[in-house]
Write a protein that holds these residues in place. Sequence first.
Motif, PDB file in Angstrom:
ATOM      1  N   GLY A 157       0.807  -1.213   0.000  1.00  0.00           N
ATOM      2  CA  GLY A 157       0.000   0.000   0.000  1.00  0.00           C
ATOM      3  C   GLY A 157       0.840   1.264   0.000  1.00  0.00           C
ATOM      4  O   GLY A 157       0.544   2.219  -0.726  1.00  0.00           O
ATOM      5  N   LEU A 158       1.909   1.268   0.792  1.00  0.00           N
ATOM      6  CA  LEU A 158       2.756   2.457   0.873  1.00  0.00           C
ATOM      7  C   LEU A 158       3.416   2.764  -0.472  1.00  0.00           C
ATOM      8  O   LEU A 158       3.403   3.911  -0.942  1.00  0.00           O
ATOM      9  CB  LEU A 158       3.830   2.260   1.945  1.00  0.00           C
ATOM     10  N   VAL A 159       3.980   1.749  -1.109  1.00  0.00           N
ATOM     11  CA  VAL A 159       4.662   1.974  -2.386  1.00  0.00           C
ATOM     12  C   VAL A 159       3.656   2.284  -3.488  1.00  0.00           C
ATOM     13  O   VAL A 159       3.916   3.142  -4.348  1.00  0.00           O
ATOM     14  CB  VAL A 159       5.528   0.757  -2.749  1.00  0.00           C
ATOM     15  N   GLY A 160       2.506   1.616  -3.469  1.00  0.00           N
ATOM     16  CA  GLY A 160       1.494   1.917  -4.474  1.00  0.00           C
ATOM     17  C   GLY A 160       1.035   3.362  -4.400  1.00  0.00           C
ATOM     18  O   GLY A 160       0.914   4.044  -5.431  1.00  0.00           O
ATOM     19  N   CYS A 161       0.804   3.845  -3.191  1.00  0.00           N
ATOM     20  CA  CYS A 161       0.395   5.253  -3.022  1.00  0.00           C
ATOM     21  C   CYS A 161       1.507   6.202  -3.445  1.00  0.00           C
ATOM     22  O   CYS A 161       1.264   7.213  -4.112  1.00  0.00           O
ATOM     23  CB  CYS A 161       0.000   5.515  -1.572  1.00  0.00           C
ATOM     24  N   ALA A 162       2.753   5.885  -3.067  1.00  0.00           N
ATOM     25  CA  ALA A 162       3.873   6.755  -3.424  1.00  0.00           C
ATOM     26  C   ALA A 162       4.053   6.834  -4.929  1.00  0.00           C
ATOM     27  O   ALA A 162       4.310   7.916  -5.488  1.00  0.00           O
ATOM     28  CB  ALA A 162       5.155   6.243  -2.763  1.00  0.00           C
ATOM     29  N   ALA A 163       3.902   5.701  -5.615  1.00  0.00           N
ATOM     30  CA  ALA A 163       4.037   5.702  -7.074  1.00  0.00           C
ATOM     31  C   ALA A 163       2.916   6.493  -7.731  1.00  0.00           C
ATOM     32  O   ALA A 163       3.145   7.254  -8.682  1.00  0.00           O
ATOM     33  CB  ALA A 163       4.059   4.262  -7.594  1.00  0.00           C
ATOM     34  N   SER A 164       1.691   6.329  -7.242  1.00  0.00           N
ATOM     35  CA  SER A 164       0.549   7.051  -7.819  1.00  0.00           C
ATOM     36  C   SER A 164       0.691   8.557  -7.626  1.00  0.00           C
ATOM     37  O   SER A 164       0.250   9.347  -8.473  1.00  0.00           O
ATOM     38  CB  SER A 164      -0.757   6.558  -7.193  1.00  0.00           C
ATOM     39  N   LEU A 165       1.297   8.969  -6.513  1.00  0.00           N
ATOM     40  CA  LEU A 165       1.502  10.393  -6.239  1.00  0.00           C
ATOM     41  C   LEU A 165       2.739  10.961  -6.937  1.00  0.00           C
ATOM     42  O   LEU A 165       3.011  12.164  -6.841  1.00  0.00           O
ATOM     43  CB  LEU A 165       1.630  10.614  -4.727  1.00  0.00           C
ATOM     44  N   GLY A 166       3.483  10.102  -7.614  1.00  0.00           N
ATOM     45  CA  GLY A 166       4.657  10.562  -8.330  1.00  0.00           C
ATOM     46  C   GLY A 166       5.906  10.717  -7.486  1.00  0.00           C
ATOM     47  O   GLY A 166       6.908  11.279  -7.942  1.00  0.00           O
ATOM     48  N   LEU A 167       5.880  10.205  -6.256  1.00  0.00           N
ATOM     49  CA  LEU A 167       7.018  10.404  -5.364  1.00  0.00           C
ATOM     50  C   LEU A 167       8.244   9.591  -5.755  1.00  0.00           C
ATOM     51  O   LEU A 167       9.364   9.945  -5.376  1.00  0.00           O
ATOM     52  CB  LEU A 167       6.620  10.060  -3.930  1.00  0.00           C
ATOM     53  N   LEU A 168       8.041   8.513  -6.496  1.00  0.00           N
ATOM     54  CA  LEU A 168       9.160   7.625  -6.807  1.00  0.00           C
ATOM     55  C   LEU A 168       9.814   7.931  -8.145  1.00  0.00           C
ATOM     56  O   LEU A 168      10.679   7.192  -8.606  1.00  0.00           O
ATOM     57  CB  LEU A 168       8.695   6.158  -6.781  1.00  0.00           C
TER      58      LEU A 168
END
Length: 350
Positions: A157-168
């Motif tokens: 969940g953490l990585v999925g949210c970070a990717a969707s928000l463009g953080l990665l």
Amino acid sequence: LGQRTNRIDQLRLGAAIAVVFGHSWHLSRGPDAVAPLEAVLGLGVHELAVHVFFFLSGLLITHSALHHRDQPLKFAFARFKRIVPALWVHALVLPAALIAFGVVAPEQGEALMRYAARLMSLVCVDFTVPGAFAGNPFPEAVNGSVWSLRHELVVYGLVGCAASLGLLRSRWGVGVFSLALLVWIATAHALVPFAQSGVAFIFVEGRWVMASFLFGVLCHRAADVIPLRADILIGLWSIAGMGLVLLPTVFATHLVLLAICYSTLLIAFSGRPKGGLRADLSYGLYIYGWPVQQGVVTVYLKAFDVAPSPLVLFGLALLPLGLIAAASWYAIERPALKCAWPIKPRPQCA
């Protein structure tokens, strides 16, 4: 990662076998037994193997999340079909098997169903059932391996949210995400004396594997600048060894985790790896290893009136466990992975 020219499947298989190997000490000698490497590194071989799993998850899940950054539901579906179908079958089959083989009395059926429901929810995971494996050195423990699966869902969940928000996708974004995870880990360490149950306990329980997962995320995002060299590996283990002597446990353990993660990276990608395995038995070995070993101990006790040694237990459990893991892969996991995303894109108007 995308071309599968690596040894990740082989590493996961080895890590799953290492988990079974380390658990052999606890299941044959009791919960207070000291597993191999634990006296030296502070972590048993089975615990180090779990960190290998989470480091590889950091690599693979970051890769998948970035690939599906504009399709978060598709990313969630991919993660669901890898973990949940086999786990749900395991949760439903295991109670019936325990009653059928006389390990648990039929009147404990309600407790077994609660165990199954909690395991399927992956929230309130309780691996004990009253009366199960009553005469074994580690009584009532039905499956001590499944504790880590809820933390897998958290990191998904953490990585999925970070990717969707463009953080990665940028250095500052990766920095923000890494800082957030570091704060998470530090807070969890600080709360250890106060978290004995409930959500706080779950939060604290995952503090170590979260560090290994963070190393995996960072290695993925810095893949073009991280060298794979034996002298670096030797240096990291030397620093970790000195840390075990000179530093407090919490810092020394993180140095050990860094060394084991770099070792994993070196094995996975150095040289000319040919690619993955045809059958991925690692998940089946992981989720069925503990109950199969408990069953072997039960049978051995009835036959010889003494618990098997750790090495004997490990050897006796490998064949039945391998057959069960193969059945899980071919009958459940592989068909689930072949399931396509059910939502079809709308046709574009001309």
